[in-house]
Design a protein around this motif. Structure first.
Motif, PDB file in Angstrom:
ATOM      1  N   ALA A  39      35.696   6.694  62.027  1.00 46.93           N
ATOM      2  CA  ALA A  39      36.413   6.071  63.144  1.00 46.93           C
ATOM      3  C   ALA A  39      37.134   4.810  62.694  1.00 46.93           C
ATOM      4  O   ALA A  39      38.262   4.526  63.129  1.00 46.93           O
ATOM      5  N   THR A  40      36.492   4.043  61.818  1.00 45.82           N
ATOM      6  CA  THR A  40      37.090   2.800  61.308  1.00 45.82           C
ATOM      7  C   THR A  40      38.334   3.097  60.475  1.00 45.82           C
ATOM      8  O   THR A  40      39.370   2.427  60.614  1.00 45.82           O
ATOM      9  N   ARG A  41      38.249   4.105  59.650  1.00 44.67           N
ATOM     10  CA  ARG A  41      39.399   4.470  58.819  1.00 44.67           C
ATOM     11  C   ARG A  41      40.524   5.068  59.664  1.00 44.67           C
ATOM     12  O   ARG A  41      41.701   4.826  59.395  1.00 44.67           O
ATOM     13  N   GLU A  42      40.158   5.834  60.677  1.00 47.10           N
ATOM     14  CA  GLU A  42      41.173   6.396  61.569  1.00 47.10           C
ATOM     15  C   GLU A  42      41.923   5.298  62.316  1.00 47.10           C
ATOM     16  O   GLU A  42      43.096   5.460  62.679  1.00 47.10           O
ATOM     17  N   ALA A  43      41.246   4.169  62.541  1.00 46.46           N
ATOM     18  CA  ALA A  43      41.872   3.028  63.211  1.00 46.46           C
ATOM     19  C   ALA A  43      42.757   2.222  62.261  1.00 46.46           C
ATOM     20  O   ALA A  43      43.377   1.233  62.672  1.00 46.46           O
ATOM     21  N   GLY A  44      42.787   2.627  60.987  1.00 47.02           N
ATOM     22  CA  GLY A  44      43.674   1.975  60.030  1.00 47.02           C
ATOM     23  C   GLY A  44      43.046   0.870  59.218  1.00 47.02           C
ATOM     24  O   GLY A  44      43.734   0.177  58.455  1.00 47.02           O
ATOM     25  N   MET A  45      41.731   0.684  59.335  1.00 50.63           N
ATOM     26  CA  MET A  45      41.072  -0.372  58.574  1.00 50.63           C
ATOM     27  C   MET A  45      40.488   0.194  57.280  1.00 50.63           C
ATOM     28  O   MET A  45      40.171   1.377  57.185  1.00 50.63           O
ATOM     29  N   HIS A  46      40.362  -0.674  56.283  1.00 51.52           N
ATOM     30  CA  HIS A  46      39.882  -0.278  54.954  1.00 51.52           C
ATOM     31  C   HIS A  46      38.404  -0.621  54.819  1.00 51.52           C
ATOM     32  O   HIS A  46      38.018  -1.791  54.916  1.00 51.52           O
ATOM     33  N   VAL A  47      37.567   0.381  54.614  1.00 49.92           N
ATOM     34  CA  VAL A  47      36.127   0.155  54.442  1.00 49.92           C
ATOM     35  C   VAL A  47      35.855  -0.225  52.990  1.00 49.92           C
ATOM     36  O   VAL A  47      36.034   0.577  52.077  1.00 49.92           O
ATOM     37  N   ALA A  48      35.413  -1.471  52.791  1.00 52.41           N
ATOM     38  CA  ALA A  48      35.201  -1.994  51.442  1.00 52.41           C
ATOM     39  C   ALA A  48      33.746  -1.925  51.011  1.00 52.41           C
ATOM     40  O   ALA A  48      33.434  -2.145  49.835  1.00 52.41           O
ATOM     41  N   GLY A  49      32.853  -1.624  51.950  1.00 50.35           N
ATOM     42  CA  GLY A  49      31.440  -1.548  51.612  1.00 50.35           C
ATOM     43  C   GLY A  49      30.647  -1.022  52.792  1.00 50.35           C
ATOM     44  O   GLY A  49      31.101  -1.081  53.937  1.00 50.35           O
ATOM     45  N   VAL A  50      29.466  -0.495  52.499  1.00 51.40           N
ATOM     46  CA  VAL A  50      28.573   0.036  53.531  1.00 51.40           C
ATOM     47  C   VAL A  50      27.180  -0.516  53.275  1.00 51.40           C
ATOM     48  O   VAL A  50      26.659  -0.408  52.157  1.00 51.40           O
ATOM     49  N   LEU A  51      26.582  -1.114  54.305  1.00 43.82           N
ATOM     50  CA  LEU A  51      25.254  -1.702  54.180  1.00 43.82           C
ATOM     51  C   LEU A  51      24.291  -1.048  55.159  1.00 43.82           C
ATOM     52  O   LEU A  51      24.657  -0.742  56.296  1.00 43.82           O
TER      53      LEU A  51
END
Length: 224
Positions: free
Chosen positions: A170-182
């Motif tokens: 959902a975050t990527r579909e909104a156009g944001m770049h996921v730089a890490g997952v915690l």
């Protein structure tokens, strides 16, 4: 990351959020233990420590942390983590500015000033709905939303990684770049592999494993 914060948080999770027994997980898997991190992350001290620990993890282990603008995750497990991590960043910046102002007031020479490094970056928060709203703006993401922004996804317990992957997508579909997952607690049941496959090259970091929490729980029970 301050060891006392991490250890205290682990003991809170082991005390409040861990139970031994016969359980069926949301994934349908059977387990002899259950972890409900929300009991800890919604606890006053547990929430504060969760934010501090995750914020330190972002600053210390996510590449180019100065580029990170926000932290978010799938409601509702991520809700307190998002809020407390955002608050931790604000307190860090406030402390940094207070020390800088004190140095100016005391007119300290550069050699006498403590080396605080670059100013902490504020991390805003956003929450991902499981489905788009059927009213109002119809947004699926609430809070921070900026196409192109570098963000970090957080979750409380990772089993198969399904909820975390939903938030990532959902975050990527909104156009944001996921730089890490915690993740606060990795149950070590395939979630890491699934998440890393869903977003190759992006670091996945867990604060604790289920084995860590079980061991702490047993140790605390023995002391009673």
């Amino acid at each position: 990351m301050p060891t006392n914060n991490r250890t205290t948080l682990l003991n809170l999770i082991a005390t409040h959020s861990f139970k031994l027994g016969d359980f069926t997980l949301a994934s349908g898997q059977k387990s002899d233990y259950y972890i409900d991190c929300r009991i800890t992350t919604l606890h006053a001290e547990g929430g504060r420590l969760s934010g501090l620990v995750l914020y330190d993890l972002i600053r210390e282990q996510i590449p180019n942390p100065e580029k990170i603008e926000a932290v978010g995750g799938l409601t509702m497990g991520a809700d307190p983590l998002v809020s407390n991590t955002a608050s931790a960043s604000a307190w860090a910046l406030a402390d940094y500015n207070e020390i800088a102002e004190l140095s100016d007031v005391l007119e300290l020479d550069p050699d006498q000033r403590s080396d605080e490094g670059p100013a902490p970056t504020l991390l805003h928060g956003f929450l991902v709905r499981k489905a788009e709203k059927a009213h109002g703006t119809g947004r699926r993401i609430e809070g921070f939303l900026k196409p192109g922004a570098h963000v970090v996804i957080v979750d409380d317990v990772c089993t198969t990684g399904g909820s975390t992957i939903t938030a990532i997508e959902a975050t990527r579909e909104a156009g944001m770049h996921v730089a890490g997952v915690l993740c606060l607690v990795d149950r070590e049941q395939g979630g890491r592999a699934n998440i890393e496959a869903a977003i190759p090259g992006v670091p996945f970091l867990s604060v604790f494993t289920a084995s860590d929490v079980r061991a702490a729980h047993i140790a605390l029970e023995r002391k009673k």
